[in-house]
Structure formats: structure tokens, C-alpha cells
Motif scaffolding. Sequence first.
Motif, mmCIF file in Angstrom:
data_model
loop_
_atom_site.group_PDB
_atom_site.id
_atom_site.type_symbol
_atom_site.label_atom_id
_atom_site.label_comp_id
_atom_site.label_asym_id
_atom_site.label_seq_id
_atom_site.Cartn_x
_atom_site.Cartn_y
_atom_site.Cartn_z
ATOM 1 N N LEU A 145 0.824 -1.200 0.000
ATOM 2 C CA LEU A 145 0.000 0.000 0.000
ATOM 3 C C LEU A 145 0.865 1.259 0.000
ATOM 4 N N LEU A 146 1.898 1.275 0.833
ATOM 5 C CA LEU A 146 2.740 2.461 0.953
ATOM 6 C C LEU A 146 3.781 2.565 -0.150
ATOM 7 N N GLY A 147 4.153 1.424 -0.732
ATOM 8 C CA GLY A 147 5.239 1.421 -1.697
ATOM 9 C C GLY A 147 6.593 1.245 -1.045
ATOM 10 N N VAL A 148 6.628 0.458 0.044
ATOM 11 C CA VAL A 148 7.865 0.158 0.764
ATOM 12 C C VAL A 148 8.378 -1.198 0.296
ATOM 13 N N PRO A 149 9.657 -1.313 -0.079
ATOM 14 C CA PRO A 149 10.192 -2.615 -0.507
ATOM 15 C C PRO A 149 10.033 -3.670 0.581
ATOM 16 N N TYR A 150 9.380 -4.782 0.256
ATOM 17 C CA TYR A 150 9.116 -5.816 1.254
ATOM 18 C C TYR A 150 10.407 -6.438 1.766
ATOM 19 N N GLU A 151 11.452 -6.413 0.938
ATOM 20 C CA GLU A 151 12.720 -6.992 1.384
ATOM 21 C C GLU A 151 13.342 -6.193 2.533
ATOM 22 N N ASP A 152 12.849 -4.994 2.780
ATOM 23 C CA ASP A 152 13.359 -4.188 3.891
ATOM 24 C C ASP A 152 12.613 -4.451 5.196
ATOM 25 N N ALA A 180 14.513 5.093 11.748
ATOM 26 C CA ALA A 180 13.325 4.783 10.951
ATOM 27 C C ALA A 180 12.905 5.976 10.112
ATOM 28 N N ARG A 181 12.960 7.172 10.722
ATOM 29 C CA ARG A 181 12.610 8.371 9.961
ATOM 30 C C ARG A 181 13.593 8.580 8.815
ATOM 31 N N GLY A 182 14.868 8.291 9.065
ATOM 32 C CA GLY A 182 15.860 8.426 8.003
ATOM 33 C C GLY A 182 15.586 7.483 6.843
ATOM 34 N N TYR A 183 15.188 6.260 7.163
ATOM 35 C CA TYR A 183 14.866 5.285 6.116
ATOM 36 C C TYR A 183 13.695 5.769 5.267
ATOM 37 N N ILE A 184 12.627 6.235 5.930
ATOM 38 C CA ILE A 184 11.460 6.701 5.186
ATOM 39 C C ILE A 184 11.800 7.952 4.381
ATOM 40 N N GLY A 220 4.595 8.469 6.565
ATOM 41 C CA GLY A 220 4.967 7.131 6.127
ATOM 42 C C GLY A 220 5.364 6.232 7.277
ATOM 43 N N MET A 221 6.118 6.771 8.215
ATOM 44 C CA MET A 221 6.566 5.954 9.343
ATOM 45 C C MET A 221 5.388 5.538 10.221
ATOM 46 N N LEU A 222 4.478 6.476 10.504
ATOM 47 C CA LEU A 222 3.328 6.143 11.338
ATOM 48 C C LEU A 222 2.481 5.053 10.686
ATOM 49 N N LEU A 223 2.186 5.205 9.400
ATOM 50 C CA LEU A 223 1.357 4.223 8.717
ATOM 51 C C LEU A 223 2.055 2.873 8.620
ATOM 52 N N LEU A 224 3.364 2.884 8.390
ATOM 53 C CA LEU A 224 4.111 1.630 8.281
ATOM 54 C C LEU A 224 4.096 0.879 9.604
ATOM 55 N N MET A 225 4.368 1.585 10.702
ATOM 56 C CA MET A 225 4.390 0.925 12.013
ATOM 57 C C MET A 225 2.991 0.476 12.424
ATOM 58 N N ALA A 226 2.043 1.403 12.357
ATOM 59 C CA ALA A 226 0.688 1.072 12.793
ATOM 60 C C ALA A 226 0.066 0.015 11.900
#
Length: 390
Positions: A145-152, A180-184, A220-226
Motif C-alpha cells: 500500500l505504501l510502496g515500501v520494498p518488502y525486502e526491507d 526509521a525516519r531516516g529510512y522513510i 509514512g513511518m506512522l502508517l508503516l508501524m501502525a
Amino acid sequence: MRRDGFAPDSELGRLRDEEGVRKTPTIFGREVWLVTRHADVRQVLSDHERFSIQQVPPVATAPPMSEEQAAYLRAGNLLALDPPDHTRLRRMLAGEFTGRRIRRLEPRVREIVDDHLDALERGGSPADLVASFALPVPSLVICELLGVPYEDRADFQERSRLILDLSEPIERRRAANIDARGYITELVDRKRAAPDDSLLGMLVREHGDDLTDAELSGIGMLLLMAGHETTSNMLGLGTLALLRHPDQLKLMRDRPETVEGAVDAAVEELLRWLSVVHAGTFKVTTTEVTIGGQTIGPGELVVCSLPAANRDPAFMPDPETLDLTRDAAGHVAFGHGVHHCLGAPLARMELRIAFPALLRRFPGLRLAGPEPDYREFNIVYGVESLLVAW
């Protein structure tokens, strides 16, 4: 917030039934007013003007942080903002979590669930349901949904674990937050260079001029974690609850989906009964308030116990019983008011698909190990692992 297996600690129940609101010390080095009754919790969570989320002071035991650092970590985090800042950001996101958008995602979620059940079956019995199903399913959904690489996923899951684990030193949790913020932020840079059809890509394409990189990374970080922590813990802890209540498991497994609303109602009851998020976010009073008959002065910290509120006898009869046939509407497992969980429709859809699919694929599902370890000191409650056989 202490727990006793599936239930809130008995002291929380006594507080709710006898006083409702009490000032209590916390592990964060500050005293807070703890609110436990359902009606009072809804009152606090619905009143952002008198109970502010944005003015909450830093944790007393935390090392000092510059204004610049604090602003960076707060940017884009809907759980740290009051209206109008909160309203501006939420409006940009709301369309992605409407019923219509969620229904478009449903075929893909069913495919992800079936793929992981296939892999679980191929791997053979026994298996750790958390590692093999409860964690990877919502992780893959939110990544896509977010477009985050699943391998990460391994890296961001470890950072999430550190951030949410209250037993970890505050320095480690803050460092994980910054990492985490740096990654996003790096991911946002890539989306700005080549916007795609993901949610982050949409935000860059449609609101890139209105949102700073810090706000985009915070969202992005909030949605990814939650998006993976809460749903994965509901799947793991919910399966354990059903295995401990075989009559309710049979209802979830065998009631046909043609019975309108049956599975939806069952999911709502599990959400209420388990309440995997212990507490609403900390609030600070902006003026003198009276809640539950208790007068609280301005500048005081207030926190709501969601599990205690969801088991309030004044909210519903026989609240300690898990009953998948009841109407649990009005529970506060997703919060309430302007900060009601934005991703609640997605979480509900994942749970509505995953629970029946798991139980029908493995009708003989049973516990195969010792009492699981509960995530006692975590912001999101659950089990570390769940060994099952079939």
C-alpha cells in the motif's frame, strides 16, 4: 498498562468500578490522571481543545532534545498533532482509507492470506503462527500500500520493536525512531524522483508542494508501524483467544459469509475484548476540567485505559465474556474522536479475511507449545510467538 493474560489487570478493573479516575505514577517519571470508564474515555478522546495531544511535555526520564529534533520527530505524526495541523494532514490521507479504496484492495489481501496459508501448510506442523502468518500478512499488505520494498521488512520490524518496547532504554528507542525516519526520508526522495501509484507516491504527486519531506516521512513511518504492528498482534493474540474459547472459534470458522455482518461483528468483539493498544495517547489539560467527577487542573497529564473502558459493565452487559455474536459497536479499541485510527477500515478488512481463512484451512488447529510469552511492556500488546499444530 498492566495485563493479566487477555484481560486488563484486576487493579484497573477495581479503579474503573470504584473511582473511575485516579492520579498514578508511571514508568516515564511523571504522574498522570488515569481514566478507565468507557463514557469518560470517550469524553477525553473527543475533546481535543481541553485535552491536547500537541502540548504533551517530554518524558521526564528522557535525555534532553533540541526544539529542532522534537519538531522533526513530530512532523507528519498524526498522533502528535491537534487540529488544525492534524486536520490538514488527515484530509490528504482520508481518501486512501475509504470503503471504496479498501474494497479494491480486498482481492489482493485475500491472495496474500492464501499464499501465506499455502506456505504454512507446506512447511508442516507444528509452526510459529506469528512468524509464519500473523506478522508477514499485514506487513506485506502495508508495504504494498505504501510502496515500501518488502525486502526491507526485517529492518523496519526491528526498529518498530525497539520503538514500541517500553522496557528498552529511552536512548535506544529514540535512536531507532531517528533511524526509521531516516529510512522513510530516503524512500520519499526516491518517490519524489519517480512517483508511483503507492500511497507515498500519491502524496508526493498530489501534495508534494504542500508537504515537507519531514511531514512525508512522519506520515509514512506512522502508517508503516501502525499498519503491521496492531493487525499482526490482533491476529496472533486473537487466534490464541479463539483456541482458548473453542465455541467461539467454531462460530468464527463455520458461520457462512452469507450471514450478513456475522464475521464483521465477530471481529469487532475480538477488537473490544483484546484491546491490543493499551492506552490512548497522552493528553495534557489546557484548562480546568471535570472528568468522572474528578476536577483536574490545567497542565496535567491524562491517559485513557482502552482495555478497561472496553470491559466497562456500564458500556455493555457481561463485558468479561468473549461473545462473537454480540454487538460491540462503540468500543474504543481504535480510539475515538479526531484521532480515531485512520487505518481502521484496512485492519478490519484484513482481520475479517484472515481469521476465517486460517481456521477453515486448518480445522484441527491447536496449541502445540507452552504458555506463550506476552508483550507485557510494549505499547501494542500481543504474543511474541504462538506455536500451533494441525
